[in-house]
Motif scaffolding. Structure first.
Motif, PDB file in Angstrom:
ATOM      1  N   TYR B  23     -95.001 -64.610 -34.238  1.00 57.93           N
ATOM      2  CA  TYR B  23     -95.335 -65.690 -33.298  1.00 57.93           C
ATOM      3  C   TYR B  23     -94.032 -66.402 -33.007  1.00 57.93           C
ATOM      4  O   TYR B  23     -93.540 -67.148 -33.852  1.00 57.93           O
ATOM      5  N   ALA B  28     -95.493 -63.540 -39.115  1.00 54.46           N
ATOM      6  CA  ALA B  28     -96.696 -63.700 -39.935  1.00 54.46           C
ATOM      7  C   ALA B  28     -96.965 -62.429 -40.725  1.00 54.46           C
ATOM      8  O   ALA B  28     -97.381 -62.472 -41.878  1.00 54.46           O
ATOM      9  N   ASN B  48     -99.862 -70.032 -49.698  1.00 55.68           N
ATOM     10  CA  ASN B  48    -100.233 -70.501 -48.354  1.00 55.68           C
ATOM     11  C   ASN B  48     -99.182 -70.037 -47.367  1.00 55.68           C
ATOM     12  O   ASN B  48     -97.984 -70.132 -47.624  1.00 55.68           O
ATOM     13  N   GLY B  49     -99.656 -69.541 -46.239  1.00 55.36           N
ATOM     14  CA  GLY B  49     -98.723 -69.092 -45.200  1.00 55.36           C
ATOM     15  C   GLY B  49     -98.129 -67.728 -45.482  1.00 55.36           C
ATOM     16  O   GLY B  49     -97.240 -67.289 -44.752  1.00 55.36           O
ATOM     17  N   ALA B  50     -98.624 -67.039 -46.532  1.00 53.81           N
ATOM     18  CA  ALA B  50     -98.066 -65.724 -46.848  1.00 53.81           C
ATOM     19  C   ALA B  50     -98.455 -64.684 -45.800  1.00 53.81           C
ATOM     20  O   ALA B  50     -97.806 -63.643 -45.685  1.00 53.81           O
ATOM     21  N   GLY B  51     -99.511 -64.955 -45.064  1.00 59.60           N
ATOM     22  CA  GLY B  51     -99.940 -64.004 -44.054  1.00 59.60           C
ATOM     23  C   GLY B  51    -101.231 -63.293 -44.395  1.00 59.60           C
ATOM     24  O   GLY B  51    -101.595 -62.305 -43.752  1.00 59.60           O
ATOM     25  N   LYS B  52    -101.970 -63.819 -45.342  1.00 60.97           N
ATOM     26  CA  LYS B  52    -103.225 -63.179 -45.718  1.00 60.97           C
ATOM     27  C   LYS B  52    -104.229 -63.202 -44.573  1.00 60.97           C
ATOM     28  O   LYS B  52    -104.831 -62.185 -44.225  1.00 60.97           O
ATOM     29  N   SER B  53    -104.395 -64.379 -43.995  1.00 57.17           N
ATOM     30  CA  SER B  53    -105.365 -64.470 -42.900  1.00 57.17           C
ATOM     31  C   SER B  53    -104.929 -63.601 -41.736  1.00 57.17           C
ATOM     32  O   SER B  53    -105.760 -62.938 -41.093  1.00 57.17           O
ATOM     33  N   SER B  54    -103.636 -63.605 -41.442  1.00 60.93           N
ATOM     34  CA  SER B  54    -103.171 -62.766 -40.350  1.00 60.93           C
ATOM     35  C   SER B  54    -103.485 -61.306 -40.635  1.00 60.93           C
ATOM     36  O   SER B  54    -103.889 -60.558 -39.743  1.00 60.93           O
ATOM     37  N   GLN B  95    -111.432 -67.744 -41.969  1.00 56.06           N
ATOM     38  CA  GLN B  95    -111.112 -69.024 -42.603  1.00 56.06           C
ATOM     39  C   GLN B  95    -111.603 -70.185 -41.739  1.00 56.06           C
ATOM     40  O   GLN B  95    -111.993 -71.227 -42.244  1.00 56.06           O
ATOM     41  N   GLU B 184    -111.267 -66.717 -48.084  1.00 51.34           N
ATOM     42  CA  GLU B 184    -111.530 -67.937 -48.847  1.00 51.34           C
ATOM     43  C   GLU B 184    -112.973 -68.425 -48.678  1.00 51.34           C
ATOM     44  O   GLU B 184    -113.219 -69.547 -48.233  1.00 51.34           O
ATOM     45  N   HIS B 216    -107.910 -68.289 -53.567  1.00 56.14           N
ATOM     46  CA  HIS B 216    -106.871 -68.917 -54.369  1.00 56.14           C
ATOM     47  C   HIS B 216    -107.389 -69.216 -55.777  1.00 56.14           C
ATOM     48  O   HIS B 216    -106.674 -69.792 -56.580  1.00 56.14           O
TER      49      HIS B 216
ATOM     50  N   THR D 158    -100.712 -73.948 -34.981  1.00 50.26           N
ATOM     51  CA  THR D 158    -100.125 -72.660 -35.354  1.00 50.26           C
ATOM     52  C   THR D 158     -99.964 -72.525 -36.862  1.00 50.26           C
ATOM     53  O   THR D 158     -99.418 -71.529 -37.319  1.00 50.26           O
ATOM     54  N   SER D 160    -101.167 -72.144 -40.908  1.00 54.28           N
ATOM     55  CA  SER D 160    -102.245 -71.509 -41.662  1.00 54.28           C
ATOM     56  C   SER D 160    -103.129 -72.606 -42.236  1.00 54.28           C
ATOM     57  O   SER D 160    -102.749 -73.779 -42.274  1.00 54.28           O
ATOM     58  N   GLY D 162    -103.978 -73.474 -45.215  1.00 53.26           N
ATOM     59  CA  GLY D 162    -103.400 -74.243 -46.307  1.00 53.26           C
ATOM     60  C   GLY D 162    -102.296 -75.174 -45.846  1.00 53.26           C
ATOM     61  O   GLY D 162    -102.184 -76.310 -46.311  1.00 53.26           O
ATOM     62  N   GLN D 163    -101.488 -74.684 -44.924  1.00 57.05           N
ATOM     63  CA  GLN D 163    -100.395 -75.516 -44.423  1.00 57.05           C
ATOM     64  C   GLN D 163    -100.943 -76.776 -43.765  1.00 57.05           C
ATOM     65  O   GLN D 163    -100.419 -77.878 -43.948  1.00 57.05           O
TER      66      GLN D 163
END
Ligand SMILES: Nc1ncnc2c1ncn2[C@@H]1O[C@H](COP(=O)(O)OP(=O)(O)OP(=O)(O)O)[C@@H](O)[C@H]1O
Ligand SMILES: Nc1ncnc2c1ncn2[C@@H]1O[C@H](COP(=O)(O)OP(=O)(O)OP(=O)(O)O)[C@@H](O)[C@H]1O
Ligand SMILES: [Mg+2]
Ligand SMILES: [Mg+2]
Lengths: 317, 265, 360, 265, 360
Positions: B23, B28, B48-54, B95, B184, B216, D158, D160, D162-163
């Motif tokens: 992005y 991501a 958080n923000g690791a890219g799991k949801s993506s 999520q 989650e 988590h 934009t 996640s 958690g963020q």
């Protein structure tokens, strides 16, 4: 409450022409001891609101209806309903199509109004008429009847071949720089004039659908310093327009008499309601001509006209 | 060593290789791989923000990756929308939950796969069988212990955070036929409701459906996952066997405190 | 009950590992970039640049088809003159649209204020500055009515301003008696009211003070929207009013003031209007509502609120102005001009979307 | 017995009595009581839909209760909006986060209390000090370990899940001067980030600010809470001392498996 | 690495207590209710009843001030006739607004379709049923253009339909050559086109077939919106398009079809229009956009999508119709009628909100 009800249905309630017509009707109603109910379309061309107005007047038990139709043909069935209910229907300013659909018509001949300023312009320009460059500032793209009649009348009077007289913009004459639309307002008049000047800076004659558009066109000409050498002609005869004739903004305008039309209409209804007959058409015409007069401070030859000072006494706003 | 990232001889049910998604300046997904085997519960964990949801959005058609390929039962697939994934038997709890706030609970549960009346009323007039949908929705929510809700016709926007999540979980569990992905699912749930969801996940696996669980909550993950996919900085770091590693190990890997010996293929 | 002094638990075991956590969070290659990529990144970072590109493309397209008549400095400056009113009214509309509202009464407020200024100065003979101030106050008053109805009665802005449009317009017709005040009279008695119509020539281009006024207004609003708390709050309120309220913003106060400000801007628009058409006509401004909303939306704002920029609106107004002017200069019949404007607006916005997409 | 619902001799900092809120047929708050003492961490636990969020929304001015009274430091208060509560030093992390999606992280952190430039630029032109706001926002987020975000000017939509939650938590912690209320602040957070939030809560208390923590995570609650308010069916069931009860007890009370001996006043 | 066979953990200890959990979830007193409370609950459960109450109040108010003229069966049925067109077009607009769209081209589609029907049947002499079918197909075609632009190019509906409004209207003027087709000719050559104008008397009231047609259409759309999956999907798409897409709804297909359906309804509106006016005028329908949106919003829909009902729209149209008719029958000047309509619309919606609030 037992006063007879007269309905007045104008095209819109914003155009000063119709506002004056209403004022005339109001006064006449007081003088004739009738009750006036006024209605208007929402925009130029709005037929549905006028149909609803006729229905409401029938429901209100009106004795007579004065109408300036937005669509001369489309309104006819509603008018027939009103007449079937015993109501006297008089077309004001614009005849119905067919004119016989109304009991009477008190109208200006819009084509003639255009023709007069066209002739005046041709004579004023004299030899230069052959090389004139003409801008035509019309109402809107819908080609509604007044718009067409005035525009085509002007061209006819000026001596230009009309093509189809029911259509604006199909003329082939090279002297025509272009047509543009103004919505009959100062803003529209100015913008249209600016654009046509860009198209051809040599414009020497401007026809405008009404005097507000003429005022806007004048502002555009003035801003480029062409206000002195371009001739503007218009139609209406409102007081601001007549003053503009006086100030040399407008060369000539065709004056109409909305107050008169309305007053005559109200009188006719009153007469009808008190058992009299229906009004008769002017000799040789299928309507009662309320007349058009050419207003100019530079009369030409044999064309009958009145000057602005005289016109100011007759103007309507 | 990292536990069986590839189980030899078994074709993964859902597989991804080299998924990429940027992005603007944010990456991501950075060549992410993924393997899900038939009948297993795979947990995906990561910061958080690791890219799991993506990652799971890419797997469920909600996001079209810039590069990479996805295979379902060995066949390459290209999901253009979540509907494609659903048609392939993949259901997802996002999520963001993906509920329509102004529709009722029952409407939301059956959104996109409404039941029609039997007979001509259904086939010709296409009339909904609202009674049946309400009944089933009520059953599913009761299973989850979420019938604190007053009425199955309550609008979702009037539900509490946990109740909404329950509706989304119940929907996915009810309709997933091959894979159920849950991002989650217990985040907003209470102790009791979370437990019910874990039981539901085990139930789903018992039906032969594979489950992907993003969470988590380490105790939950270690309790029910068959394998744990550890995601870090947009890619799969490793896959571990929860019986062979401790929670501390997993947390150390996922936060970068320690590197796994052998990186997954 | 189980009072067997279960001592307070410590953190769960797996959490103890955290102190060893790496501090690096994410890394990103900084790659050498091609000019195209640089453009992409520029557009991505400056989304308002996109409508500007569309505007340039439109100008180029008409320059190509219509030729020098269109591209002359004079004509280009004329286009700016022609969009002055819509630019000013569009500025008011932009503020409202950012808050997820809509103002259908802007045109009526403008014409009502112009009539008030004209009547007071020309007909009643008050000094022009006083007439001007009263006109602006009337604009603010109209805004107060709109704002109060929207915030106190919690009515949808569409309904409120549809209603007040009828109300203000009726007041305008009544107060003006539908009579136009002629340019000559204004010039004689209250030239201040026409001040914005004065023009200056710069290298063959002709700019009116009104154009400068519009640009100054846009700059001011840009500052307010982007550099002050009030501006940020407008976006927050339009974005998600509940969230804004929970975050501690007085949403009602923000909304109320935005309608009042819009009313004042409309009154300033009335001044620009008098400058442009010279006379004071109670029939003016009837297309201002739709035109201003069009400019706002073509400029990239969302009618759902929270998104939009004042520069975008100005460019949106210019794009439409370019289309109308360019078509008028080409040899197309008025009827087909309407037709073409319809397509061109759609194409312009589609182009805008497309550029955004490839630059994302 | 239930632990000190009323600490004798100390005036509660924030107190509520008999709060009531009905939505149509749903009773969200049913004569709920609440006491928060100065300098303590009070956990609020309860099933989904028990009315925890409704309770704290009433305390923070987001919801005007149908009945009941609220006292701040012994004085009756009537918050008409969250702003009133903020003005009284009460900051809240709502379950819905209350962020503006299209504004940047920094804008969101300072929403409603922006910093202005020093000098006439700030006082007269009311110009924002964007640099300072960005710097402070960055510091706060770094403390939470959330600087995986690329840029402090990234739009919140934009981020996640958690963020986003991290941004909301950082905001409340930074500005709360008397009470910080957090509704499930770690629901979407990873292991590392959750731990940072717990540390942050302890930090906040160290500043002398009281904290209300709603959470479904029993280990966390029992680790840091001074007292635990158990909410059930719209009202306070009891208040317990985490050192005197086990997690199992708390879960039993809150799910209704067991009744506490003595109901709180 | 730590391969020391740490066996799989069981559930955490505190979770074991759960089996003993009570199954009772919540309880609510069922209280005896007063009639007022019953009304409250009725309104709470049936939010569309609220505008109906406002309508009744408006009728009562005008009945009181204007008297029997207004309350006569004939006049009341006249109001229904007068709102027929807006009712039909409003039905199309409702569908679009529910999906968070807006259709500014409805009026242009209607008039274009009426012209096509008339030209084909009257001028070209095609059999009326064929002309009718072609007209309806043209309406669908217009809808296809709108729908394709909205869904394929992802353009905002406001822009798309603003553009296509110009396009369709220009086509209409061109195809009709701006000429009205007379009622007599239609009656002679293609009476089918005027069929909806036929009226029947029932107890002094006069209903046209057009009124029945409108009511039938509203009933049909009510069924679709509330009893079919398509209807539910419309709400879902308008409510939160992302959520709807993630839930597996083909949002583009839904949106596309809703524009096509709206086009078809506009074509049917054209039929009703011919029935009502008799003649076929290319000038018609110019206020249909604003009027239809007004009806939709007065009827309680949100322009942000996801909320709205077809019955609400019908009632909204009737409320405005009652105001206009009632004012016309009273002795108010046109100028002040406009003024009054502005206020009355605001008051009606405020009343509606207020009733909702006290019944919540
Ligand atoms: N706006 C509303 N309209 C109707 N009912 C509501 C509304 N808001 C909340 N409720 C209801 O009130 C009850 C309490 O909700 P609340 O959000 O306070 O629960 P909670 O304890 O916070 O639950 P969770 O742990 O799931 O967040 C729920 O049954 C919910 O459905
Ligand atoms: N639409 C978007 N635009 C820009 N950046 C995005 C977008 N969506 C996600 N990102 C970024 O991509 C990264 C990965 O996000 P993702 O939602 O996949 O994380 P996650 O692992 O699910 O985190 P969490 O546990 O907090 O849910 C984040 O840095 C996020 O900011
Ligand atoms: Mg995530
Ligand atoms: Mg909650």
């Amino acid at each position: 409450a037992d006063k007879p009800i007269v309905g007045l249905i104008t095209k819109t309630n914003t155009n000063p022409f119709f506002v004056k017509m209403k004022a005339g009707a109001d006064e006449a109603a007081k003088a004739n001891d009738v009750e006036l109910r006024s209605f208007a379309g929402k925009v130029d061309g709005d037929n549905e609101s006028q149909v609803a107005a006729i229905e409401n007047l029938i429901a209100a038990g009106a004795k007579g209806i004065l109408i300036t139709p937005n669509d001369s043909r489309a309104i006819v069935p509603a008018v027939e309903k009103a007449r079937a209910a015993g109501i006297l229907v008089i077309a004001l300013d614009t005849p119905l199509d067919p004119a016989s659909a109304a009991d009477a018509t008190f109208a200006t001949d819009n084509f003639l109004a255009g023709q007069m300023i066209g002739q005046w312009a041709a004579k004023t320009l004299g030899a230069k008429a052959a090389s004139a460059k003409i801008a035509l500032l019309d109402l809107n793209v819908n080609q509604i009847s007044v718009d067409v009649a005035r525009d085509q009348g002007f061209l006819k009077g000026f001596g230009i071949d009309l093509g189809n007289p029911a259509k604006i913009g199909d003329e082939k004459d090279a002297r025509i720089v272009g047509h543009d639309v103004t919505l009959g307002s100062e803003e529209g008049g100015r913008k249209a004039m600016e654009n046509l000047l860009q198209k051809d800076p040599g414009i020497s004659l401007v026809y405008t659908i009404n005097e507000p558009a003429a005022a806007g066109a004048y502002e555009a000409l003035r801003s480029v310093g062409r206000d002195k050498d371009v001739l503007i002609v218009s139609v209406d005869g409102g007081c601001p327009g007549v003053r503009n004739v006086k100030d040399g903004v407008i060369g000539a305008t065709s004056m109409q008499f909305p107050l008169l039309m309305a007053a005559k209409g109200v009188e006719a209804v009153k007469a009808f309601a008190s058992g009299g007959g229906k009004p008769k058409a002017s000799p040789g015409l299928d309507f009662v001509n309320t007349g058009v007069e050419l207003v100019t401070d530079k009369p030409v030859g044999e064309m009958p006209s009145i000057d602005s000072a005289a016109a100011l006494k007759k103007c309507w706003g | 060593m990292s536990a069986k990232p590839n189980v030899p001889g078994v074709t993964p049910l859902l597989q991804a290789r080299g998924l990429n998604k940027r992005y603007g300046r944010v990456t991501a997904l950075d060549h992410a791989d993924f393997d899900l085997y038939p009948g297993e519960i795979l947990a995906v964990i990561g910061d958080n923000g690791a890219g799991k949801s993506s990652l799971i959005r890419a797997l469920s058609g909600a996001l079209v990756p810039d590069a990479g390929e996805i295979k379902l039962a060995g066949m390459p697939v290209a999901f253009r929308s979540p509907l494609d994934a659903q048609a392939a038997g993949i259901e997802t709890v996002y999520q963001t939950l993906a509920l329509s706030p102004s529709l009722s609970i029952a409407d939301n549960m059956f959104l996109g796969r409404e039941l029609r009346r039997p007979g001509p009323l259904g086939t010709i007039c296409r009339m909904l069988d609202r009674k049946a949908m309400q009944r089933i929705a009520r059953e599913k929510l009761t299973e989850l212990g979420l019938m604190t809700v007053q009425s199955i016709n309550q609008r979702v926007e009037t539900l509490s955070g946990g109740q909404r999540q329950g509706v989304a979980v119940a929907r996915a569990a009810a309709f997933g036929s091959r894979v159920v992905i849950m991002d989650e699912p217990t985040a907003a749930l209470g102790v009791k409701e979370s437990r019910r969801v874990l039981e539901l996940i085990l139930d789903v696996r018992r039906r032969g459906v594979s489950v992907v669980l993003i969470s988590h909550n380490m105790p939950h993950v270690f309790e029910i996952a068959d394998r744990i996919h550890i995601h870090r900085l947009g890619r799969r770091l490793t896959v571990i066997d929860p019986k062979a590693y401790t929670m501390s190990d997993a947390v150390a890997f996922m936060t970068g405190a320690r590197a796994p010996i052998e990186v997954a293929a | 009950m189980t009072d067997i002094g279960s001592s307070r638990p410590a953190a769960q075991a797996f959490e103890l590992v955290l102190d060893k956590g790496e501090s690096r969070v994410a890394e990103f290659e900084v790659r050498a970039r091609s000019p195209l990529q640089k453009l992409q990144h520029f557009l991505h970072a400056n989304p308002t640049a996109v409508p500007a590109i569309v505007l340039l493309l439109s100008v180029a397209a008409f320059g190509f088809t219509v030729g020098s008549r269109f591209l002359s400095m004079f004509n280009l400056s004329l286009i700016i003159q022609q969009v002055t009113i819509i630019g000013v009214i569009g500025a008011a509309q932009t503020l409202i649209v950012i808050t997820a509202g809509i103002d259908l009464s802007v045109g009526a407020i403008m014409v009502l204020c112009s009539v008030i200024m004209g009547k007071l100065a020309v007909t009643m003979g008050l000094p022009a500055p006083i007439a001007f101030v009263v006109g602006v106050a009337a604009g603010a008053g109209c805004g107060v009515v709109n704002g109060a109805l929207v915030t106190r009665l919690k009515l949808p802005p569409f309904i409120v301003t549809l209603g007040t449009w009828s109300i203000f317009f009726a007041l305008n017709l009544w107060y003006s008696a539908s009579e136009t005040i002629r340019s000559q009279e204004v010039a004689k008695i209250a030239p201040l009211l026409q001040a914005l119509g004065t023009s200056v020539n710069i290298f063959g281009a002709r700019f009116t003070y009104g154009s400068f006024f519009m640009l100054g207004l846009v700059a001011l609003i840009w500052f307010v929207l982007n550099r002050t708390a009030f501006g940020r709050h407008l976006y927050a309120v339009g974005d998600d009013p509940d969230a804004a309220r929970l975050a501690g913003i007085q949403t009602d106060r923000i909304l109320f003031s935005v309608y009042v400000i819009a009313g004042v801007i409309c009154a300033l628009g009335a001044w620009a209007l008098i400058g442009r058409i010279g006379s004071i006509s109670p029939q003016a401004g009837q297309t201002a509502n739709l035109d201003s909303i069009t400019a706002v939306v073509v400029g990239g704002a969302s009618l759902f609120g929270g998104r939009g920029s004042i520069v975008g609106t100005l460019i949106g107004a210019l794009i439409v102005g370019v289309f109308r002017n360019g078509l008028a200069l080409s040899d197309v019949d008025v009827l087909w001009q309407e037709f073409a404007v319809g397509w061109l607006i759609i194409i312009a916005v589609a182009l805008d979307q497309w550029i955004r997409k490839v630059s994302a």
